[in-house]
Write a protein that holds these residues in place. Structure first.
Motif, mmCIF file in Angstrom:
data_model
loop_
_atom_site.group_PDB
_atom_site.id
_atom_site.type_symbol
_atom_site.label_atom_id
_atom_site.label_comp_id
_atom_site.label_asym_id
_atom_site.label_seq_id
_atom_site.Cartn_x
_atom_site.Cartn_y
_atom_site.Cartn_z
ATOM 1 N N ALA A 38 13.853 35.122 36.391
ATOM 2 C CA ALA A 38 14.726 36.177 35.862
ATOM 3 C C ALA A 38 16.187 35.741 35.906
ATOM 4 C CB ALA A 38 14.520 37.471 36.645
ATOM 5 N N MET A 39 16.586 35.094 37.003
ATOM 6 C CA MET A 39 17.962 34.617 37.113
ATOM 7 C C MET A 39 18.248 33.550 36.060
ATOM 8 S SD MET A 39 18.574 34.448 41.259
ATOM 9 C CE MET A 39 20.351 34.122 41.117
ATOM 10 N N TYR A 40 17.296 32.629 35.876
ATOM 11 C CA TYR A 40 17.466 31.587 34.858
ATOM 12 C C TYR A 40 17.565 32.201 33.458
ATOM 13 C CZ TYR A 40 15.852 28.461 31.211
ATOM 14 O OH TYR A 40 15.729 27.789 30.018
ATOM 15 N N TYR A 41 16.681 33.145 33.172
ATOM 16 C CA TYR A 41 16.665 33.747 31.837
ATOM 17 C C TYR A 41 17.983 34.459 31.541
ATOM 18 C CZ TYR A 41 15.433 36.775 27.945
ATOM 19 O OH TYR A 41 15.427 37.430 26.733
ATOM 20 N N LEU A 42 18.468 35.234 32.492
ATOM 21 C CA LEU A 42 19.710 35.972 32.285
ATOM 22 C C LEU A 42 20.899 35.024 32.114
ATOM 23 C CD1 LEU A 42 19.237 38.867 34.874
ATOM 24 C CD2 LEU A 42 19.072 39.013 32.376
ATOM 25 N N ILE A 188 11.912 18.012 47.505
ATOM 26 C CA ILE A 188 13.142 18.715 47.117
ATOM 27 C C ILE A 188 13.875 17.932 46.036
ATOM 28 C CG2 ILE A 188 15.442 19.419 47.919
ATOM 29 C CD1 ILE A 188 14.123 20.097 50.626
ATOM 30 N N LEU A 189 13.967 16.613 46.209
ATOM 31 C CA LEU A 189 14.618 15.767 45.208
ATOM 32 C C LEU A 189 13.880 15.837 43.878
ATOM 33 C CD1 LEU A 189 16.780 13.677 44.453
ATOM 34 C CD2 LEU A 189 15.234 11.893 45.319
ATOM 35 N N ALA A 190 12.546 15.840 43.936
ATOM 36 C CA ALA A 190 11.744 15.913 42.712
ATOM 37 C C ALA A 190 11.988 17.229 41.977
ATOM 38 C CB ALA A 190 10.261 15.761 43.052
ATOM 39 N N ILE A 191 12.087 18.324 42.729
ATOM 40 C CA ILE A 191 12.363 19.626 42.118
ATOM 41 C C ILE A 191 13.736 19.619 41.449
ATOM 42 C CG2 ILE A 191 12.839 22.054 42.631
ATOM 43 C CD1 ILE A 191 10.706 21.836 44.862
ATOM 44 N N ILE A 192 14.731 19.087 42.153
ATOM 45 C CA ILE A 192 16.093 19.036 41.605
ATOM 46 C C ILE A 192 16.138 18.195 40.335
ATOM 47 C CG2 ILE A 192 18.451 18.218 42.029
ATOM 48 C CD1 ILE A 192 18.028 18.936 44.983
ATOM 49 N N LEU A 193 15.487 17.036 40.355
ATOM 50 C CA LEU A 193 15.489 16.153 39.183
ATOM 51 C C LEU A 193 14.734 16.782 38.012
ATOM 52 C CD1 LEU A 193 14.904 12.648 40.843
ATOM 53 C CD2 LEU A 193 17.033 13.548 39.875
ATOM 54 N N THR A 194 13.600 17.421 38.311
ATOM 55 C CA THR A 194 12.815 18.067 37.248
ATOM 56 C C THR A 194 13.625 19.172 36.571
ATOM 57 O OG1 THR A 194 10.737 17.616 38.410
ATOM 58 C CG2 THR A 194 10.702 19.340 36.723
ATOM 59 N N VAL A 195 14.262 19.999 37.393
ATOM 60 C CA VAL A 195 15.094 21.079 36.846
ATOM 61 C C VAL A 195 16.269 20.501 36.066
ATOM 62 C CG1 VAL A 195 16.586 23.030 37.424
ATOM 63 C CG2 VAL A 195 14.422 22.718 38.642
ATOM 64 N N THR A 198 15.265 19.148 32.645
ATOM 65 C CA THR A 198 14.621 20.111 31.743
ATOM 66 C C THR A 198 15.612 21.223 31.352
ATOM 67 O OG1 THR A 198 13.677 21.233 33.697
ATOM 68 C CG2 THR A 198 12.254 19.680 32.503
ATOM 69 N N ILE A 199 15.950 22.077 32.315
ATOM 70 C CA ILE A 199 16.838 23.190 31.967
ATOM 71 C C ILE A 199 18.293 22.932 32.340
ATOM 72 C CG2 ILE A 199 14.951 24.851 32.151
ATOM 73 C CD1 ILE A 199 16.072 25.700 34.863
ATOM 74 N N GLY A 200 18.526 21.949 33.247
ATOM 75 C CA GLY A 200 19.910 21.620 33.603
ATOM 76 C C GLY A 200 20.232 21.852 35.064
ATOM 77 N N PHE A 201 20.990 20.929 35.642
ATOM 78 C CA PHE A 201 21.324 20.986 37.067
ATOM 79 C C PHE A 201 22.163 22.214 37.407
ATOM 80 C CE2 PHE A 201 24.041 19.420 40.697
ATOM 81 C CZ PHE A 201 23.036 19.449 41.650
ATOM 82 N N LEU A 205 21.874 24.986 40.656
ATOM 83 C CA LEU A 205 22.942 25.355 41.585
ATOM 84 C C LEU A 205 23.252 26.849 41.512
ATOM 85 C CD1 LEU A 205 25.475 22.400 41.180
ATOM 86 C CD2 LEU A 205 23.824 22.773 43.018
ATOM 87 N N MET A 206 23.326 27.386 40.300
ATOM 88 C CA MET A 206 23.687 28.794 40.128
ATOM 89 C C MET A 206 22.624 29.737 40.678
ATOM 90 S SD MET A 206 25.318 28.587 36.288
ATOM 91 C CE MET A 206 25.970 30.263 36.219
ATOM 92 N N ILE A 207 21.389 29.271 40.735
ATOM 93 C CA ILE A 207 20.290 30.095 41.251
ATOM 94 C C ILE A 207 20.068 29.845 42.737
ATOM 95 C CG2 ILE A 207 17.800 30.497 41.123
ATOM 96 C CD1 ILE A 207 18.046 29.746 38.104
ATOM 97 N N GLN A 208 19.972 28.575 43.123
ATOM 98 C CA GLN A 208 19.569 28.249 44.485
ATOM 99 C C GLN A 208 20.666 28.437 45.520
ATOM 100 O OE1 GLN A 208 16.059 26.909 45.313
ATOM 101 N NE2 GLN A 208 17.008 28.176 46.875
ATOM 102 N N ILE A 209 21.894 28.088 45.183
ATOM 103 C CA ILE A 209 22.978 28.143 46.171
ATOM 104 C C ILE A 209 23.187 29.555 46.735
ATOM 105 C CG2 ILE A 209 25.460 27.858 46.532
ATOM 106 C CD1 ILE A 209 23.850 25.262 46.582
ATOM 107 N N PRO A 210 23.348 30.585 45.901
ATOM 108 C CA PRO A 210 23.540 31.924 46.491
ATOM 109 C C PRO A 210 22.327 32.406 47.280
ATOM 110 C CG PRO A 210 23.282 32.076 44.107
ATOM 111 C CD PRO A 210 23.449 30.630 44.417
#
Length: 331
Positions: A38-42, A188-195, A198-201, A205-210
Motif C-alpha cells: 500500500a505504501m509503495y502503491y501510494l 537483506i542485501l538480496a532484498i535491497i538489490l531486488t527492490v 525492479t521498483i527503485g531503491f 528507503l521511503m517505506i523501510q526507514i520510517p
C-alpha cells in the motif's frame, strides 16, 4: 511461593500449539506485506508522502509483532518442531534485521543473569551503580550520560543497533552465529538489490526507514520498561535467585488490548521469565488464570513514561534513581 508450586501452575501453559503458531504467522505477515505494498502503491501514484507516512505506524506495529514471533522461536516455544522454528526464526530475523543464533545466545544469557548485579552486560540495558559511576573516568561518565539520554536510548540507539550493529560480526562465538549473520546479511542485501533493480531503491528507503525507526524505538522501550523501574530486583551473585528475579525484576506492562496483541502479550514479562517456554499466545491467558503472579510491579502506558528518567542503581537503598535524585544526593 515455592518453585515447585510455580512450576505446577505454569507447566500446562508451556506447550507449543502449531495451529496457533501458523495462524499467527498468517495474521502477521499478510497484513505486514499488504501495508508495504500500500505504501509503495501510494508513493508510485505520487500521493503526497506526508499522507503515506501514517501507514508506517501500523507497519511498525506489525514489525514489532514479527519480532515477538522471532523471539519465541529463539526460546523454542513457538512451535513443536525445532527445525521449523529455526527456519521461521531466520525468516523473521531477516524481516527485523536481526541474526537468529547470535541474538538467541545473548538473549538466553539475559534470562540466566537478569537481576544479577555481578553479571550485567549481556543482552541488557547498560546500568551503572552509583559507586561505579562516581569512580569512573570523565570520559566513561560522559559516555554513560550520552547512552542513558532518552533521545539516544530510545530514538538513535535502536536504529543504529538494528540497521548497523546487527550487520557486523561483533561477539560471534560459534559457527551457528557466523552462519546466521551471513544468511541474514545476504538475504537483506538480496532484498535491497531486488527492490532497487525492479521498483527503485528510493521506494525501499521511503517505506523501510520510517517503519524500522518506529519499530526499533518501540521494541527498545518495551524491553526497557520490563526491567528498568525504581524497585527493580538487583542482587549480588551469592544472593541472586532466578525466581525472585522473574517476580521482582520483571514488570507487568498493562497495555491496551490492541497493543497487547501487537506485542504478543510480552508485557506479562514476569511470567515469561518464570518459564521462557510459554509461547506468546499463552502468556495473557496464564496471567488471567492465576492471581499468584499479580504481585509483580505493574505499569500502564502513561505511568511508564516516568521510567525514562531512571539513571543509576543505588545499591544501598536497592533502587534505580534519576539523575536529578543522584545530584541531590551529592549536595
Amino acid at each position: 511461593m515455592e518453585r515447585k508450586e510455580i512450576n505446577n501452575l505454569v507447566r500446562p501453559f508451556a506447550k507449543a500449539k502449531d495451529l496457533r503458531a501458523y495462524w499467527q504467522i498468517i495474521n502477521t505477515l499478510v497484513p505486514y506485506f499488504a501495508i508495504l505494498f500500500a505504501m509503495y502503491y501510494l508513493i508510485s501514484i505520487e500521493v503526497n508522502y506526508l499522507f503515506v507516512l501514517p501507514l508506517a505506524i501500523p507497519g511498525a506495529l506489525f514489525t514489532v509483532r514479527i519480532f515477538i514471533l522471532f523471539h519465541d522461536c529463539t526460546h523454542s516455544s513457538f512451535m513443536k518442531s525445532k527445525k521449523m522454528m529455526s527456519i521461521f526464526g531466520h525468516i523473521f530475523g531477516i524481516l527485523v534485521f536481526t541474526p537468529f543464533h547470535p541474538w538467541q545466545r545473548e538473549h538466553k544469557e539475559h534470562h540466566r543473569t537478569v537481576g544479577n548485579i555481578d553479571k550485567r552486560g549481556t543482552g541488557d540495558v547498560w546500568t551503572m551503580t552509583i559507586e561505579e559511576y562516581k569512580s569512573s573516568s570523565r570520559m566513561k561518565r560522559f559516555g554513560y550520560r550520552l547512552y542513558r539520554n532518552p533521545f539516544i536510548l530510545f530514538l538513535i540507539g535502536p536504529v543504529y543497533m538494528f540497521i548497523i550493529q546487527n550487520r557486523l560480526p561483533i561477539n560471534m562465538k560459534t559457527r551457528k552465529d557466523w552462519k546466521s549473520l551471513i544468511i541474514t546479511n545476504i538475504a537483506i542485501l538480496a532484498i535491497i538489490l531486488t527492490v532497487s533493480f525492479t521498483i527503485g531503491f528510493k521506494y525501499y528507503l521511503m517505506i523501510q526507514i520510517p517503519i524500522i525507526f518506529i519499530a526499533s524505538s518501540l521494541g527498545v522501550w518495551l524491553f526497557f520498561v520490563q526491567h528498568q523501574y525504581e524497585e527493580v530486583y538487583w542482587e549480588e551473585n551469592e544472593q541472586w535467585d532466578v525466581t525472585e528475579a522473574a517476580i521482582k525484576g520483571s514488570s507487568v506492562y498493562k497495555l491496551p488490548l490492541i497493543l497487547d496483541w501487537f506485542t504478543g502479550s510480552i508485557g506479562y514479562h514476569n511470567i515469561h521469565h518464570l518459564n521462557a517456554r510459554i509461547p506468546n499466545y499463552s502468556l495473557r491467558r496464564l496471567f488471567k488464570a492465576t492471581k499468584e503472579f499479580h504481585i509483580s510491579k505493574e505499569f500502564n502506558v502513561f505511568g511508564s513514561l516516568k521510567l525514562a528518567k531512571l539513571y543509576l542503581y543505588d545499591q544501598k537503598n536497592k533502587m534505580l534513581i534519576s539523575r536529578r535524585k543522584f545530584k541531590k544526593m551529592q549536595n
